[in-house]
Design a protein around this motif. Sequence first.
Motif, mmCIF file in Angstrom:
data_model
loop_
_atom_site.group_PDB
_atom_site.id
_atom_site.type_symbol
_atom_site.label_atom_id
_atom_site.label_comp_id
_atom_site.label_asym_id
_atom_site.label_seq_id
_atom_site.Cartn_x
_atom_site.Cartn_y
_atom_site.Cartn_z
ATOM 1 N N ASP A 268 0.944 9.284 -3.707
ATOM 2 C CA ASP A 268 0.054 8.183 -4.401
ATOM 3 C C ASP A 268 -0.022 7.407 -4.793
ATOM 4 O O ASP A 268 1.034 6.530 -5.022
ATOM 5 C CB ASP A 268 -0.166 9.524 -5.311
ATOM 6 N N GLU A 269 -0.715 6.300 -5.721
ATOM 7 C CA GLU A 269 -1.473 5.479 -5.849
ATOM 8 C C GLU A 269 0.160 4.881 -6.709
ATOM 9 O O GLU A 269 0.337 3.422 -6.364
ATOM 10 C CB GLU A 269 -2.437 4.673 -6.092
ATOM 11 N N ASP A 270 0.083 5.935 -7.759
ATOM 12 C CA ASP A 270 1.398 5.148 -9.236
ATOM 13 C C ASP A 270 2.841 4.926 -8.345
ATOM 14 O O ASP A 270 3.515 4.292 -8.815
ATOM 15 C CB ASP A 270 1.567 5.669 -10.647
ATOM 16 N N GLU A 271 3.401 6.132 -7.563
ATOM 17 C CA GLU A 271 4.126 6.795 -7.190
ATOM 18 C C GLU A 271 4.699 5.182 -5.977
ATOM 19 O O GLU A 271 5.886 4.307 -5.097
ATOM 20 C CB GLU A 271 4.261 7.913 -6.311
ATOM 21 N N PHE A 272 4.099 4.889 -5.261
ATOM 22 C CA PHE A 272 3.481 3.827 -4.186
ATOM 23 C C PHE A 272 4.004 2.814 -5.028
ATOM 24 O O PHE A 272 4.891 1.714 -4.860
ATOM 25 C CB PHE A 272 2.769 3.551 -2.775
ATOM 26 N N LYS A 273 3.434 2.280 -5.886
ATOM 27 C CA LYS A 273 3.385 1.375 -6.484
ATOM 28 C C LYS A 273 4.657 0.730 -7.246
ATOM 29 O O LYS A 273 5.331 0.145 -7.160
ATOM 30 C CB LYS A 273 2.756 1.628 -8.006
ATOM 31 N N LYS A 274 5.512 1.407 -7.348
ATOM 32 C CA LYS A 274 6.933 2.284 -7.748
ATOM 33 C C LYS A 274 7.921 1.437 -7.288
ATOM 34 O O LYS A 274 8.895 1.434 -6.607
ATOM 35 C CB LYS A 274 7.253 3.228 -8.733
ATOM 36 N N ALA A 275 7.566 2.210 -6.064
ATOM 37 C CA ALA A 275 7.769 2.320 -4.588
ATOM 38 C C ALA A 275 8.309 0.696 -3.818
ATOM 39 O O ALA A 275 8.942 0.358 -3.747
ATOM 40 C CB ALA A 275 7.739 3.316 -3.205
ATOM 41 N N LEU A 276 6.894 0.076 -4.240
ATOM 42 C CA LEU A 276 6.832 -1.788 -3.437
ATOM 43 C C LEU A 276 7.646 -2.012 -4.487
ATOM 44 O O LEU A 276 8.189 -3.070 -3.864
ATOM 45 C CB LEU A 276 5.289 -1.145 -3.906
ATOM 46 N N GLU A 277 7.346 -1.833 -6.011
ATOM 47 C CA GLU A 277 8.324 -3.150 -6.253
ATOM 48 C C GLU A 277 9.467 -2.490 -6.121
ATOM 49 O O GLU A 277 10.229 -3.989 -6.157
ATOM 50 C CB GLU A 277 8.781 -2.513 -8.068
ATOM 51 N N LEU A 278 10.324 -1.939 -5.691
ATOM 52 C CA LEU A 278 11.330 -1.065 -5.535
ATOM 53 C C LEU A 278 11.911 -2.381 -4.195
ATOM 54 O O LEU A 278 13.156 -3.046 -3.759
ATOM 55 C CB LEU A 278 12.435 -0.229 -6.130
ATOM 56 N N GLU B 110 2.193 5.695 2.302
ATOM 57 C CA GLU B 110 0.430 5.576 0.833
ATOM 58 C C GLU B 110 -0.117 6.568 1.218
ATOM 59 O O GLU B 110 -1.047 6.200 2.850
ATOM 60 C CB GLU B 110 0.374 3.497 0.889
ATOM 61 N N ILE B 111 -0.910 7.219 0.681
ATOM 62 C CA ILE B 111 -1.545 8.227 0.842
ATOM 63 C C ILE B 111 -2.918 7.331 1.079
ATOM 64 O O ILE B 111 -3.530 7.982 1.940
ATOM 65 C CB ILE B 111 -1.737 9.381 -0.230
ATOM 66 N N ALA B 112 -3.114 6.044 0.515
ATOM 67 C CA ALA B 112 -4.387 5.364 0.600
ATOM 68 C C ALA B 112 -4.752 5.200 2.241
ATOM 69 O O ALA B 112 -6.314 4.555 1.900
ATOM 70 C CB ALA B 112 -4.214 4.474 -1.084
ATOM 71 N N LEU B 113 -3.536 4.531 2.330
ATOM 72 C CA LEU B 113 -3.925 3.875 4.063
ATOM 73 C C LEU B 113 -4.484 4.461 4.922
ATOM 74 O O LEU B 113 -4.911 4.161 5.839
ATOM 75 C CB LEU B 113 -2.303 3.764 4.652
ATOM 76 N N TYR B 114 -4.676 6.458 4.130
ATOM 77 C CA TYR B 114 -5.053 6.971 5.589
ATOM 78 C C TYR B 114 -6.458 7.679 5.100
ATOM 79 O O TYR B 114 -6.996 7.988 3.811
ATOM 80 C CB TYR B 114 -4.113 8.633 5.529
#
Length: 89
Positions: free
Chosen positions: A7-17, A58-62
């Motif tokens: 989801d958006e928050d999970e992906f944001k953390k993944a992107l930082e890493l 990222e679920i928002a892509l789909y």
Amino acid sequence: MDVPMLDEDEFKKALELYKLGFKHASQDRQVRFKPLLDYYYNLTGFAVTEPNAIMHHEIALYGPPCEKCGKPYRTPLATFCAACGNRRK
């Protein structure tokens, strides 16, 4: 097998890493991206060895699930299901 999406928050953390992995270019690739791979595994239980693949989860892509087959539309604006050919209403 369905690949776990973020989801958006999970992906944001993944992107930082993911970005942090590029700051240590002298290290081995698996070492640089280990925090990202571990984060994704701990979150989803799904072992991934390719850091770039996580950036496609990222679920928002789909789009939403198809009304006929349940597979996600390829984009939020897609009007045609690539999996079964259904036309989105």
